[in-house]
Design a protein around this motif. Structure first.
Motif, PDB file in Angstrom:
ATOM      1  N   VAL A  34      41.007  68.101  53.203  1.00  0.00           N
ATOM      2  CA  VAL A  34      40.009  67.627  54.153  1.00  0.00           C
ATOM      3  C   VAL A  34      39.480  68.807  54.956  1.00  0.00           C
ATOM      4  N   ARG A  48      45.172  65.341  59.471  1.00  0.00           N
ATOM      5  CA  ARG A  48      43.996  64.504  59.758  1.00  0.00           C
ATOM      6  C   ARG A  48      44.363  63.327  60.654  1.00  0.00           C
ATOM      7  N   PRO A  60      35.545  65.488  52.754  1.00  0.00           N
ATOM      8  CA  PRO A  60      36.384  65.972  51.654  1.00  0.00           C
ATOM      9  C   PRO A  60      36.024  67.433  51.381  1.00  0.00           C
TER      10      PRO A  60
END
Length: 98
Positions: A34, A48, A60
């Motif tokens: 990420v 995250r 992404p």
């Protein structure tokens, strides 16, 4: 800048025929999947969910690379155009001084 740095390193490793190792999170030893736009950093899925990143805008990795690649190419094109203008000014000034 970080995206460009990682891309350069991966390109150099691939050109040398070296094994391209995926970098991982130093804290969790998880793959960096990420991109946190607010911090401008690649993070793992565990990071995250942490308080530090929970409210941040995420992408992404592949999407972030494509987005920043487009931005870098646009900036590069603008710089090339500026360089061409400056070279034209320089040439005109050299002709004038002769």
């Amino acid at each position: 800048a970080r995206v460009l740095e990682v891309a350069k390193r991966l390109s150099l490793q691939a050109a040398r025929g070296e094994m391209v190792e995926e970098e991982g999170c130093e804290r969790h030893r998880e793959p960096l999947q990420v991109f946190c736009k607010d911090d401008g950093a690649f993070i793992c899925v565990i990071c995250r969910e942490s308080r530090a990143h929970r409210s941040h805008t995420m992408l992404p990795v592949r999407d972030a690379v494509q987005e920043y690649k487009g931005q870098i190419q646009a900036h590069l094109q603008a710089l090339k155009e500026d360089r061409d203008k400056l070279l034209g000014f320089r040439e005109a000034e050299m002709r004038r001084s002769w």
